[in-house]
Structures are given as structure tokens and as C-alpha cells.
Write an enzyme that holds these catalytic residues in place. Structure first.
Site, short mmCIF file in Angstrom:
data_model
loop_
_atom_site.label_atom_id
_atom_site.label_comp_id
_atom_site.label_asym_id
_atom_site.label_seq_id
_atom_site.Cartn_x
_atom_site.Cartn_y
_atom_site.Cartn_z
N HIS A 19 59.84 18.32 24.96
CA HIS A 19 59.37 18.53 26.34
C HIS A 19 60.58 18.76 27.24
O HIS A 19 61.18 17.82 27.76
CB HIS A 19 58.56 17.30 26.80
CG HIS A 19 57.90 17.46 28.13
ND1 HIS A 19 56.72 16.82 28.47
CD2 HIS A 19 58.24 18.16 29.24
CE1 HIS A 19 56.37 17.14 29.70
NE2 HIS A 19 57.30 17.94 30.20
N HIS A 21 61.90 21.76 30.10
CA HIS A 21 61.76 23.02 30.84
C HIS A 21 63.16 23.59 30.99
O HIS A 21 64.01 22.97 31.64
CB HIS A 21 61.14 22.77 32.22
CG HIS A 21 59.80 22.09 32.16
ND1 HIS A 21 58.62 22.79 32.22
CD2 HIS A 21 59.46 20.79 32.00
CE1 HIS A 21 57.61 21.95 32.13
NE2 HIS A 21 58.09 20.72 32.00
N HIS A 199 50.53 20.00 29.98
CA HIS A 199 50.81 18.80 30.77
C HIS A 199 49.45 18.23 31.20
O HIS A 199 48.61 18.96 31.74
CB HIS A 199 51.60 19.16 32.03
CG HIS A 199 53.05 19.46 31.79
ND1 HIS A 199 53.49 20.39 30.88
CD2 HIS A 199 54.18 18.94 32.37
CE1 HIS A 199 54.83 20.43 30.91
NE2 HIS A 199 55.27 19.56 31.80
N GLU A 202 49.93 13.38 33.93
CA GLU A 202 51.20 13.00 34.56
C GLU A 202 50.85 12.40 35.93
O GLU A 202 51.12 11.23 36.19
CB GLU A 202 52.11 14.24 34.71
CG GLU A 202 53.47 13.94 35.34
CD GLU A 202 54.33 15.20 35.55
OE1 GLU A 202 53.77 16.33 35.55
OE2 GLU A 202 55.56 15.05 35.74
N ASP A 280 62.45 16.43 30.04
CA ASP A 280 61.67 17.18 31.03
C ASP A 280 62.54 18.18 31.81
O ASP A 280 62.60 19.35 31.46
CB ASP A 280 60.95 16.21 31.97
CG ASP A 280 59.69 16.80 32.61
OD1 ASP A 280 59.30 17.92 32.23
OD2 ASP A 280 59.08 16.14 33.49
N ASP A 281 63.21 17.69 32.86
CA ASP A 281 64.08 18.53 33.70
C ASP A 281 65.39 17.76 33.94
O ASP A 281 65.62 17.23 35.03
CB ASP A 281 63.38 18.81 35.04
CG ASP A 281 62.04 19.50 34.85
OD1 ASP A 281 62.02 20.71 34.60
OD2 ASP A 281 61.01 18.81 34.93
N1 ADE Z 1 57.51 21.92 35.67
C1 ADE Z 1 58.73 21.43 35.41
N2 ADE Z 1 58.68 20.12 35.24
C2 ADE Z 1 57.39 19.74 35.38
C3 ADE Z 1 56.69 18.51 35.30
N3 ADE Z 1 57.29 17.35 35.05
N4 ADE Z 1 55.36 18.52 35.53
C4 ADE Z 1 54.73 19.67 35.79
N5 ADE Z 1 55.33 20.84 35.87
C5 ADE Z 1 56.67 20.88 35.66
ZN ZN Z 2 57.26 18.87 32.03
#
Ligand code: ADE
Ligand code: ZN
Length: 338
Positions: A19, A21, A199, A202, A280-281
Site C-alpha cells: 500500500h 501511492h 481503499h 479508512e 501509504d504516503d
Molecule cells: N490517496 C493517497 N493516499 C490516500 C489515502 N490514504 N486514502 C485515500 N486516498 C489516498
Molecule cells: Zn492509500
């Protein structure tokens, strides 16, 4: 409490990241360099000012900055540099396999060609396989705040290159954009033989997780935190052996949880769910995959066996063929036993 032998195990264990991005791995330093290289103006005077702006109270707060950050990505080389930087960093965390999300609509909406994005990301992934020994899968996400027609248009753009794309995902603003909105385009993706993930849970309710399973027929659930509110859903996820791609530092920074001790990983492991740990990011949430492992290992007092289990789950939950999964599991056993 920090525990040196546990940290050493985390550092050594082979792992897959499921996971991630790729646009969320854009570090402020590279964002600044690309802004200069491409003559794109950004509303920040320094790298420090960018970092200071990374304070979020929910998912949408973050997404606003995330889409703004993407504007510096203009050329095939930019996408290569972005992806290569992530892979080099992942290699230092003993990542052996990555399944990377990308958001083509975040770029085609700004006038870039789909191919510019795909070519740059894929070229780096191929180099990563050869030079860093990191295998990969590429997952194209649909932005759920846009329409299903827009998702179909993106799938059409991908069609000439569909053999280079391994799966589709669903991301962006969750609440108000349930999986049901994308039922037809996911059916088409499945017909094409693509893997499917989304997703769900969340910020959205357990009902969205049900929809992702029933209507989109996803193979994995990205995040899935709120699935824990629904006992029948938990039983189903356990019985079907579904993988949850949890992102602890993301959850903390997006206020999905109040402190890292509330990470759902503890409960998921106790309930026998197949949880995995992901970043994630990472450029926005203060840590890469091993930072995420260390943060929850300390806060949840994970045992070494639980850390090994999380690493194993990352491979058994991947889209790798069984033979490859078995090889990675053998390497984990060797590292954990040695
Ligand atoms: N795009 C990038 N990170 C995300 C996240 N945590 N939830 C939804 N969309 C995303
Ligand atoms: Zn994500």
C-alpha cells in the site's frame, strides 16, 4: 518502549510493501527540485515551509496538499526520478517486492499524457528489479471523487498498455463516494483479468467494506480500520483470509486514530486477521515502512513472532505467484531463525 533486538529484526526482515501511492513518496526536497527544473510555481518558500504545511486533521486536508504537490511532476523523467527515489529508500528497509499505486487522473486532468506517467514509473520499476532486486506490480487507482465515466475513460487510456498494469484500486475522498459508484468499471477490470483492490473503511463506514467485497469483489482491503466495528464483517474477513493493508503512521497523521497505540494492527492480529504494515504516503506521513513497523512494535509491544507474521503476511497477501511467495517465506524463516 524501544527494543534494540526487535528493531534489528525489523531492519533485517524481508518484506513486501502493498500500500504505497507513488505520488505520496514525493519528498519536499524533490518537490522543490522538480518545481525549479520545470518552472512550476509552488506556494512555499523553502523545504522547511513545505514540511511545516504537512499537518492534517483528516483525509481531505491531506488530499488537497497531495494533489497540489503533484503539479511539479511534468515529464517522463520526473516520474522516473520519483519512483527511483522511493525504490532506493525501500531497498534500505529490506523491501523485496512492491505493489505500487499510481493516480493517472491526477496527471491527465492537468494535461499530461497517460504514457508519460506510465513510462516513467515503469522504467524505474524495471531498473529497480535489475539493480535493487525489488520485484513489482503496478496498480492503477481510480479517483473516487470523480465519476465512474471518468474512471472508464482512464481504463480506455490504459487499454493499449494493459499488459503493463497488474491491477486497479480505488482511492481519494472516501466518505460520500462508496464503492457501489464504481461497480461497473471494476467488473470491466476483472473481465480484463486485472487484480482488484480498494481503499475501504479508512474514514468510511463498515458498509463501504461490505460493498468493496460484494460489489467490487476486491481481493484485498486497503486500510479496513472501520471493518472492526462490525463483528460479522470481521468473521467474513477472517474466514476468507482477506488481506488488510494497514498504514499506521498514515492513520495517525490523518487523525483516523488518536495515538499510535490505537493502531488496528493489534486487534487485527488478535482476531486472526491478515494484517500488513505499509507506509501509504511516506513523504507526507513521516516514515517509510520500517518506521511504521518500529512505531507499532513499540506502541503495541509486538512480539518478535508477531513482527515475523506481519512480514509473512506481506508476501502471502501479495499478487506474487505462490512459488515466489514460498521463496520469500523461506528467506524470512532464515533471517528470523538466524
Ligand atoms: N490517496 C493517497 N493516499 C490516500 C489515502 N490514504 N486514502 C485515500 N486516498 C489516498
Ligand atoms: Zn492509500
Amino acid at each position: 518502549m524501544s527494543n534494540p533486538s526487535r528493531d534489528a529484526l525489523i531492519a533485517r526482515l524481508p518484506k513486501a510493501e502493498l500500500h504505497l501511492h507513488i505520488e505520496g513518496s514525493l519528498e519536499p526536497e524533490l518537490l522543490f527540485a522538480l518545481a525549479q527544473r520545470n518552472g512550476v510555481s509552488i506556494p512555499f518558500a523553502s523545504v522547511e515551509a513545505v514540511r511545516a504545511a504537512y499537518s492534517f486533521s483528516n483525509l481531505q486536508d491531506f488530499l488537497d496538499i497531495y494533489y497540489q504537490g503533484m503539479s511539479v511532476l511534468q515529464t517522463e523523467q520526473d516520474f522516473y526520478d520519483l519512483t527511483w527515489a522511493y525504490l532506493e529508500r525501500a531497498a534500505t528497509d529490506t523491501v523485496r517486492h512492491v505493489e505500487i499505486f499510481f493516480d493517472p487522473q491526477g496527471h491527465t486532468e492537468r494535461g499530461l499524457a497517460f504514457e508519460t506517467v506510465l513510462d516513467g514509473i515503469e522504467r524505474a520499476l524495471r531498473d529497480g528489479e535489475v539493480k535493487l532486486g525489488i520485484s513489482y506490480r503496478l496498480i492503477m487507482c481510480f479517483l473516487r471523487h470523480l465519476s465512474e465515466d471518468a474512471a472508464f475513460a482512464t481504463l480506455d487510456q490504459a487499454m493499449p498498455h494493459i499488459d503493463r498494469i497488474h491491477g486497479v484500486g480505488l482511492d481519494s475522498s472516501e466518505v460520500g463516494h462508496p464503492p457501489s459508484k464504481f461497480q461497473k468499471v471494476f467488473a470491466k477490470a476483472r473481465e480484463l483479468g486485472l487484480h482488484v483492490t480498494a481503499h475501504a473503511g479508512e474514514e468510511g463506514p463498515p458498509e463501504y467494506v461490505h460493498e468493496a467485497l460484494d460489489l467490487l469483489q476486491v481481493e484485498r482491503i486497503d486500510h479496513g480500520n472501520r471493518a472492526l466495528e462490525d463483528a460479522a464483517l470481521v468473521r467474513r474477513i477472517a474466514d476468507e483470509g482477506l488481506t488488510l493493508t494497514v498504514c499506521p503512521l498514515s492513520n495517525l497523521r490523518l487523525c483516523v486514530i488518536k495515538d499510535i497505540g490505537q493502531s488496528p494492527v493489534r486487534k487485527m492480529l488478535d482476531l486472526g486477521l491478515k494484517a500488513t504494515v505499509n507506509s501509504d504516503d511516506p513523504a507526507y506521513f513521516g516514515g517509510y515502512i520500517n518506521d511504521n513497523f518500529r512505531a507499532i512494535a513499540d506502541a503495541l509491544d509486538l512480539s518478535e513472532a508477531e513482527i515475523v507474521k506481519l512480514a509473512e503476511n506481506s508476501f502471502t497477501g501479495s499478487f506474487l505467484p505462490m512459488a515466489d511467495q514460498i521463496q520469500h517465506l523461506a528467506e524470512i524463516t532464515e533471517v528470523a531463525g538466524g
